[in-house]
Every structure is written in C-alpha cells, then in structure tokens.
Design a protein around this motif. Structure first.
Motif, PDB file in Angstrom:
ATOM      1  N   PHE A   1       0.808  -1.223   0.000  1.00 50.14           N
ATOM      2  CA  PHE A   1       0.000   0.000   0.000  1.00 50.14           C
ATOM      3  C   PHE A   1       0.841   1.274   0.000  1.00 50.14           C
ATOM      4  O   PHE A   1       0.372   2.335  -0.370  1.00 50.14           O
ATOM      5  CB  PHE A   1      -1.080   0.014   1.092  1.00 50.14           C
ATOM      6  CG  PHE A   1      -0.611  -0.170   2.499  1.00 50.14           C
ATOM      7  CD1 PHE A   1       0.122   0.791   3.147  1.00 50.14           C
ATOM      8  CD2 PHE A   1      -0.948  -1.335   3.197  1.00 50.14           C
ATOM      9  CE1 PHE A   1       0.530   0.628   4.460  1.00 50.14           C
ATOM     10  CE2 PHE A   1      -0.547  -1.522   4.507  1.00 50.14           C
ATOM     11  CZ  PHE A   1       0.196  -0.537   5.142  1.00 50.14           C
TER      12      PHE A   1
ATOM     13  N   MET B   1      -4.117   2.788   8.671  1.00 43.21           N
ATOM     14  CA  MET B   1      -4.305   1.470   9.285  1.00 43.21           C
ATOM     15  C   MET B   1      -3.134   1.067  10.176  1.00 43.21           C
ATOM     16  O   MET B   1      -3.154   0.023  10.794  1.00 43.21           O
ATOM     17  CB  MET B   1      -4.447   0.423   8.183  1.00 43.21           C
ATOM     18  CG  MET B   1      -5.659   0.604   7.320  1.00 43.21           C
ATOM     19  SD  MET B   1      -5.804  -0.732   6.115  1.00 43.21           S
ATOM     20  CE  MET B   1      -4.463  -0.342   5.021  1.00 43.21           C
ATOM     21  N   ARG B   2      -2.099   1.915  10.191  1.00 40.21           N
ATOM     22  CA  ARG B   2      -0.866   1.495  10.859  1.00 40.21           C
ATOM     23  C   ARG B   2      -1.019   1.366  12.366  1.00 40.21           C
ATOM     24  O   ARG B   2      -1.722   2.140  13.001  1.00 40.21           O
ATOM     25  CB  ARG B   2       0.244   2.510  10.574  1.00 40.21           C
ATOM     26  CG  ARG B   2       0.847   2.335   9.216  1.00 40.21           C
ATOM     27  CD  ARG B   2       1.544   3.617   8.801  1.00 40.21           C
ATOM     28  NE  ARG B   2       1.464   3.735   7.368  1.00 40.21           N
ATOM     29  CZ  ARG B   2       2.448   3.374   6.528  1.00 40.21           C
ATOM     30  NH1 ARG B   2       3.584   2.937   7.010  1.00 40.21           N
ATOM     31  NH2 ARG B   2       2.287   3.483   5.248  1.00 40.21           N
ATOM     32  N   ARG B   3      -0.353   0.393  12.933  1.00 44.34           N
ATOM     33  CA  ARG B   3      -0.262   0.266  14.381  1.00 44.34           C
ATOM     34  C   ARG B   3       1.224   0.189  14.730  1.00 44.34           C
ATOM     35  O   ARG B   3       2.042  -0.137  13.879  1.00 44.34           O
ATOM     36  CB  ARG B   3      -0.952  -1.018  14.856  1.00 44.34           C
ATOM     37  CG  ARG B   3      -2.427  -1.064  14.489  1.00 44.34           C
ATOM     38  CD  ARG B   3      -3.118  -2.261  15.133  1.00 44.34           C
ATOM     39  NE  ARG B   3      -4.466  -2.419  14.586  1.00 44.34           N
ATOM     40  CZ  ARG B   3      -5.339  -3.330  14.987  1.00 44.34           C
ATOM     41  NH1 ARG B   3      -5.017  -4.169  15.964  1.00 44.34           N
ATOM     42  NH2 ARG B   3      -6.529  -3.419  14.445  1.00 44.34           N
ATOM     43  N   ALA B   4       1.523   0.487  15.988  1.00 42.21           N
ATOM     44  CA  ALA B   4       2.920   0.392  16.413  1.00 42.21           C
ATOM     45  C   ALA B   4       3.207  -1.059  16.755  1.00 42.21           C
ATOM     46  O   ALA B   4       2.679  -1.590  17.724  1.00 42.21           O
ATOM     47  CB  ALA B   4       3.146   1.276  17.632  1.00 42.21           C
ATOM     48  N   CYS B   5       4.035  -1.682  15.954  1.00 44.38           N
ATOM     49  CA  CYS B   5       4.262  -3.112  16.145  1.00 44.38           C
ATOM     50  C   CYS B   5       5.368  -3.351  17.167  1.00 44.38           C
ATOM     51  O   CYS B   5       6.464  -2.820  17.061  1.00 44.38           O
ATOM     52  CB  CYS B   5       4.628  -3.761  14.809  1.00 44.38           C
ATOM     53  SG  CYS B   5       4.859  -5.531  14.927  1.00 44.38           S
ATOM     54  N   LEU B   6       5.040  -4.167  18.168  1.00 45.15           N
ATOM     55  CA  LEU B   6       6.041  -4.588  19.137  1.00 45.15           C
ATOM     56  C   LEU B   6       6.680  -5.871  18.619  1.00 45.15           C
ATOM     57  O   LEU B   6       6.003  -6.884  18.484  1.00 45.15           O
ATOM     58  CB  LEU B   6       5.353  -4.841  20.487  1.00 45.15           C
ATOM     59  CG  LEU B   6       6.200  -5.545  21.539  1.00 45.15           C
ATOM     60  CD1 LEU B   6       7.205  -4.580  22.130  1.00 45.15           C
ATOM     61  CD2 LEU B   6       5.324  -6.147  22.618  1.00 45.15           C
ATOM     62  N   PHE B   7       7.981  -5.795  18.269  1.00 42.59           N
ATOM     63  CA  PHE B   7       8.641  -6.985  17.750  1.00 42.59           C
ATOM     64  C   PHE B   7       9.182  -7.835  18.899  1.00 42.59           C
ATOM     65  O   PHE B   7       9.823  -7.319  19.811  1.00 42.59           O
ATOM     66  CB  PHE B   7       9.778  -6.595  16.804  1.00 42.59           C
ATOM     67  CG  PHE B   7       9.277  -6.223  15.433  1.00 42.59           C
ATOM     68  CD1 PHE B   7       8.990  -7.207  14.496  1.00 42.59           C
ATOM     69  CD2 PHE B   7       9.073  -4.889  15.100  1.00 42.59           C
ATOM     70  CE1 PHE B   7       8.514  -6.866  13.238  1.00 42.59           C
ATOM     71  CE2 PHE B   7       8.602  -4.544  13.844  1.00 42.59           C
ATOM     72  CZ  PHE B   7       8.320  -5.536  12.903  1.00 42.59           C
TER      73      PHE B   7
ATOM     74  N   PRO C   1      -8.380   5.639   5.594  1.00 43.87           N
ATOM     75  CA  PRO C   1      -7.955   5.904   6.970  1.00 43.87           C
ATOM     76  C   PRO C   1      -6.642   5.172   7.247  1.00 43.87           C
ATOM     77  O   PRO C   1      -6.395   4.109   6.676  1.00 43.87           O
ATOM     78  CB  PRO C   1      -9.099   5.346   7.811  1.00 43.87           C
ATOM     79  CG  PRO C   1      -9.973   4.562   6.896  1.00 43.87           C
ATOM     80  CD  PRO C   1      -9.679   4.986   5.507  1.00 43.87           C
TER      81      PRO C   1
END
Ligand SMILES: Cc1cc2nc3c(=O)[nH]c(=O)nc-3n(C[C@H](O)[C@H](O)[C@H](O)COP(=O)(O)OP(=O)(O)OC[C@H]3O[C@@H](n4cnc5c(N)ncnc54)[C@H](O)[C@@H]3O)c2cc1C
Ligand SMILES: Nc1ncnc2c1ncn2[C@@H]1O[C@H](COP(=O)(O)O)[C@@H](O)[C@H]1O
Lengths: 264, 329
Positions: free
Chosen positions: A20, A237-243, A235
């Motif tokens: 995207f 869609m991103r989230r803060a990813c915890l790796f 809108p």
C-alpha cells in the motif's frame, strides 16, 4: 460441438497487489497514483486460463478484448503467449473514465463487430475499481444467459456446465450457448509464460487491431463518465508493532506464549 | 417519487444481520429526504421472514411471493424485483453486497435502466440535487471514492458492517402482499445440484489463525491446527482462515478466505502466518482487536498494521509455541 469460439474480456490495470505504500491519492486531481507496472487484472487472467483449458480440450479460438486508456500491447501480448489466438484493443479518448454501464456497452458493440461467439468469459471483478458488474451487464446487453463466480467451466455439446461458488459450497448449473460466465480465482492461476516466449513474440509482433469510437459507437451520447465527487486516501491502518526478539525460535515462542497468556 | 426500498436477506431462515444494517442506514436516508422506508421479502413463502422484519420501524414490507422464487435463482429474483420496482418506482434501492446482492443488483440495475454502485461504505444525500452520494473503497481499499450517478432508482450495494444494526421498535410495519408476474421462460440457467460443503463462519470466532502463501506445504496447516487446538483452551473459539493464494491452490475452501473477496471479520485476535499484508487481505481483518504477525520478512506490510510481530520461520516457531502453550496450560 467442434471447436469453440471464446471471447475473454481483459482489463489492463496498474498491479493491484503492490504494497500500500506504493499507492497514493491526488486529492486535487481526483486520481489514484499507483507506482507499479501495468498488468492484466488478476481475475481476467483466471478467465483466460479457463478459456485455454477449454480450447485445449475441444479446439477452437480465443479472442481477447480489452478496453482502456493507453493500453499497452506489451502487457496484453502475454495473453497470446499463454494461448490466446487474437487480441483486439479498444481505445479512444471518448472511452476514458466510463462508468460500468458504458464500459459494458462499448464491449457489447465490439463483440457484435467480432460477430460469432459461443462463450464470453470475464473476471468476477476488476482489480482497480472493484466493481464486479461489467460481466453481468454485458450479458444483459447481449441478451444471453450469465453465470457468475465460476470455479470450473466445461462445455458439453451446445451447453456450458459451470460449478459456481455459493455460500453453502458450490452449485452446478448449466445454460445453452452462447452464454457469459464470470470467473473467480478458484479456477486456478494463468499458466506460466516464459520470458523467452514473450521476447520472441515481441521481436516479431503481429499487428493488433485497435478499434475506436468511430468503429463502434454511433451514439456517443449513450456513454456516461464516472462522476467523482471526491477522492480521498484511506484511513490510516498502521499500528505500532512490538517486535518479539530472541536468539532462538524457542525463546521467541516463549515470549509470544506469555503475551497470549496475558490476553487469555 | 416514493419510497426507499431495501432487499431483505435471510440466513438459515432467520433475518440476516446485514438486513438490520440496511434498515438503519436506509431509515436515516429516508428521514433526510422526508420519504418512507420499506423493505421487500422475496420467496415462495415469505410470511415468517416478513413478520420478523416488521418490528424494525419500516413503513411497509412488500411480500413478493411466487413458486419460482423458491430457493435463490438470480434470474427469477431479478425478474420479480424488476416487476416490483415498476409497480412502486422506489427512489432509492439498497441491497447488501452479499452473495445474493452481487448476483441480483447488476442485472436489476440494467433492467431498470439505472446505475449501480457496488460495495458502498457510506451513503448520504446531496442537499443540492437530492442524489445519493456513494462512498466506496477502490483499488482494494487504497483510496476512497465518493461518486454520484443519475438514474432512478438510485441503486447501491452496501458492505457488511457499514451501519450499526437496527434495534426493534414497538410499532409494526404494514405487510403488503404482491404476486409478481413471472414466467418459467425467464430462467435460462438451470440449477442441476447444490453440493454442500462444511462451511465455517469465521465471524463467529474469537481468534482466527490465518495462513498465507508463506506456508509452503499443505501438511503444514496441521501445525496451524495444532496451534488452534492449544489456543482454544484459553482463547475461546479458534478457527483457521487463509489468504487467497491458499484457496487458489485448493488447499482450503473459499469460505476460509479473508479479505475483499472473502470474509470480512473482526475477531479479538488475528494471527497472520506467512501473509504479506496486501490491501485486499487487510480490508478483511484490519478491524481485529489484536493483530499478531509471523513472517520471515521484517519489511512486510503485515508488520505495519500488527500490534505484535515475530520475524521467524513458522516451521520453527509454531511447534515451539504449541509446546510452550501446552506446558503452561
Ligand atoms: C480484486 C482482488 C481481490 C482480492 N481479494 C483477496 C482476498 O479476499 N483475500 C486475500 O487474501 N487476497 C486477495 N487478493 C490477493 C491479494 O492482492 C494478495 O495477492 C494476497 O493476499 C497475497 O497472499 P499472501 O500474503 O498469502 O501471499 P504473499 O504476498 O506471497 O506473501 C507470502 C508471505 O509469506 C512470507 N513467508 C514466506 N516464507 C515464510 C516462512 N517460512 N515463515 C513465515 N513467513 C514466510 C513472505 O515473507 C511473505 O510476506 C485480491 C486481489 C485482487 C486484485
Ligand atoms: N475496460 C475493460 N476491458 C475489458 N474487459 C473489462 C473492462 N472492464 C471490465 N471488464 C471485464 O469485466 C469484469 C468485471 O469488471 P468490473 O465490473 O469493472 O469489476 C473484468 O474482470 C473484465 O473481465
């Protein structure tokens, strides 16, 4: 039946499967900008594959029909390399940004110009506007039976037998020819076309007929354009990813398990 | 020019939730225009469904009954609805973007000489000309288009979850019996048989574990099944889903596909294993409360929309995870 005459409607679009981040929206110009090469809309490739399988079984002819703006024959020649016999491009400034109704109308005019046919195949929906109506509209315009969401297509004498996906499983239906069938991904991907075969075709290109408004439509008033009021980006869609880190798979798995423990 | 009309759908004989959503959306539009909202129930025996839809505040329920409307035959339904639309000339016609809607709406729009917009997320009335402004995602959801079309009825199909479902009211709608003029000859497609398959309803799951093209062998879905089994002890109802390539390979049936052309779901937890996160997949699961991604490519899109990510080969991670979950259960 000896040999079958199939028309496949294929739209050329920017690759709809790019990440995207390669797609942006020009709000002013109301245009979607896709940073990707053009391809044949995926379900139309499925439709072509279905056509080729039928032809392999019983012989016949496949004509690919494509309407669009600046259609590139390089992209569409892939259909010939895969097994289609003829390609017809429809292009005219008067045909730009047409609504589904008008697209179906122009395609129906081209099909009448082609003349005889037994079966028309389209994709279930185009990968740019995700509209999913041109196939059924085209059948209405031509006054022939239509079957949607095919996952397998067989010809038996002068009838087409289709397995179509329905919510409870699948339904086997049949109709007399000529008929139109919209094709879903379950029929399988378009066969692999080798680079060398493509290159070979491009080196000695056969001329491809290009039809415009004057060849097809007497009454340009009949055509309507899409009336875009507004175009906006989706809108976020991103989230803060915890790796989850770890030096071994087991270590990562253990940490992930404790995450689920907190959830559950 | 009269009412707003919406098509009622059922699931296993009961009113489908998408119909309640259409009633909410439709009632608001009708109010804005100062017109009545009505619904049509189609079938060979419509009374039970008509009764149940009569408690949601609509003015009228048309019962469109005919022996040919038994089951669902697209040509018969389109023919019957065309007949009704000619009798009552609705101003707006709302249909769900469901299996039935996708079959019926384009055929009907053509026959009524109007234009259809499919898969709408939002609808409003343009105060200037009273036309419907139709908002729909395009390019898989990478852009949102708002468009207008001429023609009557103003016709759209509406995506699931676009509106909140309507609640019951105390008043009852008027029931109106209608017998469409239908003739066997309009049915050109003959149904030979319907083969029922085990159908999963992914929207009933608390947790969905989905595998994608990254799952390299069909047998490896057994790892996902083992994980589902281990998770079900603490996470409620756990189901297996997939992205489209898995369906293309016939490893799973299409009812397990999540996305634009599959199911649109919002479970408590979604675990994406070997799925890159193409937009057409994301629109099917982005409303999940927690998203966990397992993928070997740290740059893949799925990590951008995930709450928790593990960069790892599923073949190593999943068995280890199952083992740990079982130990600590
Ligand atoms: C009109 C239209 C409608 C569509 N509708 C849908 C739809 O409803 N649903 C849908 O899903 N798609 C749909 N698609 C297709 C969609 O665009 C993508 O092609 C598809 O979602 C890709 O599936 P995938 O992520 O499983 O495969 P890929 O994009 O090939 O991703 C595979 C992923 O697996 C990872 N991987 C590889 N090996 C491993 C390993 N050992 N361990 C862990 N990870 C690994 C890779 O890094 C990669 O990220 C549609 C497309 C169009 C044009
Ligand atoms: N411009 C076009 N040229 C050729 N075929 C098309 C065109 N537009 C739509 N189609 C066919 O109609 C199908 C459905 O398109 P749509 O209704 O736009 O989603 C596509 O999968 C194609 O097979």
């Amino acid at each position: 039946m000896k040999g079958i005459n199939i028309i496949v409607c294929a739209k050329q679009i920017p690759d709809p499967e790019v990440p995207f981040s390669n797609v942006s929206v020009d709000v002013e110009k109301k245009e979607v900008i896709v940073d990707a090469p053009n391809v044949i809309s995926p379900y139309d490739e499925n439709a072509l594959e279905a056509a080729i399988r039928i032809k392999e079984e019983m012989g016949g002819k496949i004509t690919v029909l494509s309407l669009g703006r600046k259609v590139s024959d390089t992209v569409l020649r892939k259909t010939i390399a895969a097994g289609a016999d003829a390609l017809i491009l429809i292009e005219d400034p008067a045909f730009e940004r047409l609504d589904s109704n008008s697209v179906a109308y122009v395609l129906s005019r081209a099909i009448r110009k082609i003349g005889a046919y037994d079966l028309i195949l389209t994709g279930r929906q185009a990968g740019d506007w995700d509209s999913g109506q041109v196939g059924l509209l085209l059948a209405e315009l031509l006054g022939i039976p239509s079957i949607s969401l095919a996952r397998s297509i067989k010809i038996k004498e002068d009838r087409v037998l289709v397995e179509k996906t329905v919510p409870v499983g699948y339904e086997v239906v049949e109709a007399g020819l000529p008929a139109l069938v919209t094709v879903s991904n379950e029929v399988g991907e378009l066969r692999y076309v080798s680079r060398s075969k493509m290159m070979g075709l491009l080196k000695r290109p056969t001329p491809i007929p290009k039809w415009g408004a004057k060849d097809l439509v007497d009454d340009l008033e009949r055509l309507k354009k899409i009336q875009l009021v507004e175009l906006s980006p989706p809108p976020d869609m991103r989230r803060a990813c915890l790796f989850i880190e770890g030096s071994t798979p087991q270590e990562k798995a253990d940490k992930l398990a404790s995450f689920f423990k907190e959830l559950g | 020019m009269s009412e707003l009309l919406l098509l009622v759908e059922s699931k296993e004989g009961l009113l489908d939730k998408t119909t309640l959503e259409l009633i909410r959306g439709g009632s608001e539009l009708a109010k804005d225009l100062g017109i009545d909202a009505a619904a049509v129930v189609v079938g060979n025996e419509t009374s039970p469904l008509a009764e149940s839809v009569a408690s949601y505040g609509l003015k009228k329920i048309y019962k469109l009954e005919h022996p040919l409307l038994k089951g669902f035959q697209p040509e018969a339904w389109a023919g019957a609805l065309e007949w009704l639309a000619r009798q009552i000339t609705p101003r707006i016609f709302l249909i769900s973007h469901s299996f039935v809607g996708k079959e019926v709406a384009p055929r009907l729009a053509y026959r009524l000489d109007t234009e259809l917009t499919t898969d709408c997320l939002n609808l409003r009335i343009d105060p200037q000309d009273g036309l419907l402004i139709r908002t729909k995602p395009i390019y898989g959801g990478n852009a949102i288009a708002a468009l207008k079309c001429a023609g009557l009825p103003q016709m759209v199909t509406v995506r699931k979850n676009a509106f909140e479902p309507m609640e019951k009211v105390t008043t009852k709608s008027d029931l109106v019996d209608m017998v469409p003029a239908l003739d066997e000859s309009i049915i050109k497609v003959k149904s030979l048989k319907t083969v029922k398959e085990d159908v999963v309803e992914l929207d009933k799951a608390n947790m969905v574990i989905a595998g994608g093209r990254g799952i390299v062998a069909k047998e490896d879905f057994e790892m996902l099944a083992a994980l589902a089994q281990a998770m079900s002890k603490s996470q409620g109802k756990v189901m297996i889903g997939c992205s489209r390539p898995v369906v293309d390979k016939s490893w799973m049936s299409s009812d397990r596909q999540i996305g634009l052309t599959g199911s649109i779901i919002a479970p408590d937890t979604y675990i994406a294993i070997g799925i890159s996160g193409a937009i057409q997949h994301l629109v099917g699961m982005i409303r999940s409360k927690k998203i966990i991604a397992i993928n070997t490519d740290p740059g893949c899109n799925m990590f951008k929309v995930a709450d928790v990510g593990v960069v790892e080969d599923y073949k190593a991670l999943i068995p280890a995870l199952v083992k740990k979950l079982e130990e600590s259960a």
